[in-house]
Design a protein around this motif. Structure first.
Motif, PDB file in Angstrom:
ATOM      1  N   VAL A  19       0.849  -1.185   0.000  1.00 11.17           N
ATOM      2  CA  VAL A  19       0.000   0.000   0.000  1.00 11.17           C
ATOM      3  C   VAL A  19       0.888   1.240   0.000  1.00 11.17           C
ATOM      4  CG1 VAL A  19      -1.692   1.308   1.355  1.00 11.17           C
ATOM      5  CG2 VAL A  19      -1.902  -1.179   1.162  1.00 11.17           C
ATOM      6  N   THR A  20       0.604   2.159  -0.896  1.00 11.33           N
ATOM      7  CA  THR A  20       1.389   3.395  -0.963  1.00 11.33           C
ATOM      8  C   THR A  20       0.587   4.616  -0.535  1.00 11.33           C
ATOM      9  OG1 THR A  20       0.816   3.739  -3.294  1.00 11.33           O
ATOM     10  CG2 THR A  20       2.854   2.526  -2.832  1.00 11.33           C
ATOM     11  N   HIS A  21      -0.754   4.512  -0.552  1.00  8.24           N
ATOM     12  CA  HIS A  21      -1.625   5.633  -0.182  1.00  8.24           C
ATOM     13  C   HIS A  21      -2.830   5.093   0.590  1.00  8.24           C
ATOM     14  CE1 HIS A  21       0.632   7.228  -3.563  1.00  8.24           C
ATOM     15  NE2 HIS A  21       0.289   8.451  -3.165  1.00  8.24           N
ATOM     16  N   ILE A  22      -3.265   5.856   1.585  1.00  4.56           N
ATOM     17  CA  ILE A  22      -4.540   5.585   2.240  1.00  4.56           C
ATOM     18  C   ILE A  22      -5.335   6.888   2.249  1.00  4.56           C
ATOM     19  CG2 ILE A  22      -3.878   3.585   3.629  1.00  4.56           C
ATOM     20  CD1 ILE A  22      -3.367   5.400   5.957  1.00  4.56           C
ATOM     21  N   PHE A  23      -6.636   6.767   2.073  1.00  9.57           N
ATOM     22  CA  PHE A  23      -7.528   7.922   1.961  1.00  9.57           C
ATOM     23  C   PHE A  23      -8.497   7.880   3.140  1.00  9.57           C
ATOM     24  CE2 PHE A  23      -6.115   6.325  -2.102  1.00  9.57           C
ATOM     25  CZ  PHE A  23      -5.529   7.448  -2.656  1.00  9.57           C
ATOM     26  N   PHE A  24      -8.588   8.978   3.896  1.00 11.00           N
ATOM     27  CA  PHE A  24      -9.309   8.915   5.163  1.00 11.00           C
ATOM     28  C   PHE A  24      -9.766  10.288   5.641  1.00 11.00           C
ATOM     29  CE2 PHE A  24      -5.066  10.145   6.135  1.00 11.00           C
ATOM     30  CZ  PHE A  24      -5.160  10.953   7.253  1.00 11.00           C
ATOM     31  N   LEU A  25     -10.646  10.254   6.622  1.00  8.23           N
ATOM     32  CA  LEU A  25     -10.958  11.431   7.436  1.00  8.23           C
ATOM     33  C   LEU A  25     -10.205  11.254   8.751  1.00  8.23           C
ATOM     34  CD1 LEU A  25     -14.731  12.007   6.790  1.00  8.23           C
ATOM     35  CD2 LEU A  25     -12.837  13.474   6.191  1.00  8.23           C
ATOM     36  N   PRO A  26      -9.727  12.314   9.368  1.00 10.78           N
ATOM     37  CA  PRO A  26      -8.796  12.172  10.485  1.00 10.78           C
ATOM     38  C   PRO A  26      -9.394  11.639  11.782  1.00 10.78           C
ATOM     39  CG  PRO A  26      -9.343  14.463  10.152  1.00 10.78           C
ATOM     40  CD  PRO A  26      -9.964  13.709   9.019  1.00 10.78           C
ATOM     41  N   SER A  49     -14.428  14.297   2.539  1.00 14.68           N
ATOM     42  CA  SER A  49     -15.605  13.522   2.950  1.00 14.68           C
ATOM     43  C   SER A  49     -15.297  12.035   2.856  1.00 14.68           C
ATOM     44  CB  SER A  49     -16.800  13.847   2.045  1.00 14.68           C
ATOM     45  OG  SER A  49     -16.562  13.343   0.739  1.00 14.68           O
ATOM     46  N   GLU A  50     -16.128  11.240   3.503  1.00 11.13           N
ATOM     47  CA  GLU A  50     -15.979   9.791   3.438  1.00 11.13           C
ATOM     48  C   GLU A  50     -16.184   9.297   2.010  1.00 11.13           C
ATOM     49  OE1 GLU A  50     -18.104  11.344   5.533  1.00 11.13           O
ATOM     50  OE2 GLU A  50     -17.509  10.803   7.572  1.00 11.13           O
ATOM     51  N   PRO A  67      -5.144  -2.829  -4.574  1.00 15.86           N
ATOM     52  CA  PRO A  67      -6.308  -2.414  -3.783  1.00 15.86           C
ATOM     53  C   PRO A  67      -6.153  -0.998  -3.236  1.00 15.86           C
ATOM     54  CG  PRO A  67      -5.603  -4.605  -3.129  1.00 15.86           C
ATOM     55  CD  PRO A  67      -4.550  -4.060  -4.052  1.00 15.86           C
ATOM     56  N   GLY A  68      -7.231  -0.219  -3.318  1.00 15.96           N
ATOM     57  CA  GLY A  68      -7.277   1.100  -2.716  1.00 15.96           C
ATOM     58  C   GLY A  68      -7.786   0.973  -1.293  1.00 15.96           C
ATOM     59  N   ILE A  69      -7.234   1.747  -0.387  1.00 17.17           N
ATOM     60  CA  ILE A  69      -7.615   1.689   1.028  1.00 17.17           C
ATOM     61  C   ILE A  69      -8.287   2.999   1.411  1.00 17.17           C
ATOM     62  CG2 ILE A  69      -6.809   1.317   3.395  1.00 17.17           C
ATOM     63  CD1 ILE A  69      -6.163  -1.025   1.494  1.00 17.17           C
ATOM     64  N   CYS A  70      -9.504   2.907   1.960  1.00 12.40           N
ATOM     65  CA  CYS A  70     -10.185   4.093   2.481  1.00 12.40           C
ATOM     66  C   CYS A  70     -10.642   3.808   3.901  1.00 12.40           C
ATOM     67  CB  CYS A  70     -11.351   4.508   1.589  1.00 12.40           C
ATOM     68  SG  CYS A  70     -12.638   3.281   1.362  1.00 12.40           S
ATOM     69  N   MET A  71     -10.808   4.879   4.667  1.00 11.26           N
ATOM     70  CA  MET A  71     -11.186   4.727   6.070  1.00 11.26           C
ATOM     71  C   MET A  71     -12.162   5.828   6.471  1.00 11.26           C
ATOM     72  SD  MET A  71      -7.542   3.640   7.807  1.00 11.26           S
ATOM     73  CE  MET A  71      -6.852   5.259   7.722  1.00 11.26           C
ATOM     74  N   ALA A  96     -12.242  -0.993   2.657  1.00 16.94           N
ATOM     75  CA  ALA A  96     -12.739   0.085   3.515  1.00 16.94           C
ATOM     76  C   ALA A  96     -12.619  -0.339   4.973  1.00 16.94           C
ATOM     77  CB  ALA A  96     -14.194   0.401   3.172  1.00 16.94           C
ATOM     78  N   LEU A  97     -11.959   0.473   5.759  1.00 19.80           N
ATOM     79  CA  LEU A  97     -11.826   0.236   7.192  1.00 19.80           C
ATOM     80  C   LEU A  97     -12.628   1.313   7.907  1.00 19.80           C
ATOM     81  CD1 LEU A  97      -7.947  -0.290   7.255  1.00 19.80           C
ATOM     82  CD2 LEU A  97      -9.712  -2.063   7.218  1.00 19.80           C
ATOM     83  N   THR A  98     -13.477   0.900   8.818  1.00 17.99           N
ATOM     84  CA  THR A  98     -14.281   1.869   9.553  1.00 17.99           C
ATOM     85  C   THR A  98     -14.116   1.661  11.045  1.00 17.99           C
ATOM     86  OG1 THR A  98     -16.276   0.519   9.671  1.00 17.99           O
ATOM     87  CG2 THR A  98     -15.998   1.895   7.711  1.00 17.99           C
TER      88      THR A  98
END
Length: 155
Positions: A19-26, A49-50, A67-71, A96-98
């Motif tokens: 994984v090189t990037h993760i996209f998230f709200l803090p 935004s989510e 795979p793209g990673i979002c949280m 997606a991790l929540t």
């Protein structure tokens, strides 16, 4: 061998999977995000935004083939569904991790306590809650496997 904290294990595993990037709200997985910054070279992308995090993870996966990673935090988890649905329809691997309530705090009808898992079921290949940090390694392995094998798709 010293036992590793869930946050450190998750950061190390994400890096191990390339994984090189993760996209998230803090407001999600703060300790893990600190470990990502401290231990890895993964770029942390703070989104507006989510839904934006999910769309960015989808775009990342389409562009890289990984795979793209979002949280998202528990309060905004359902907002991921728009981007997750697009990834599902296009057969794109997104993980997606929540956040979530601790198991002993569930079903008390606390503020903003809603079970979002059923809302993700139609748009994911796998949908699970992890109540025990010791399960993080095997569940993350399963998430990557499910997202990338057979017909790719979100988990």
């Amino acid at each position: 061998m010293a036992k590793q904290l869930g946050a450190a294990a998750l950061a190390d595993m994400l890096e191990g999977y390339g994984v090189t990037h993760i996209f998230f709200l803090p407001a999600i997985l703060r300790r893990m995000l600190r470990e990502v910054e401290r231990r890895t070279s993964i770029n942390r992308i703070h989104t507006h935004s989510e839904a934006g995090a999910a769309y960015m993870a989808d775009g990342y996966a389409r562009a890289t083939g990984r795979p793209g990673i979002c949280m998202a935090q528990i309060v905004g988890a359902l907002n991921l569904c728009a981007g997750i649905r697009d990834a599902y329809l296009a057969r794109v691997p997104v993980i997606a991790l929540t956040g979530g309530r601790e198991a002993n705090h569930r079903d008390r009808w606390a503020y903003q306590e809603v079970d979002d898992l059923p809302a993700f079921t139609p748009y994911t290949k796998m949908n699970a809650a992890i109540d025990d940090p010791n399960r993080l390694p095997d569940m993350l392995r399963q998430a990557f496997r499910m997202a990338t094998t057979g017909t790719p798709g979100p988990v």
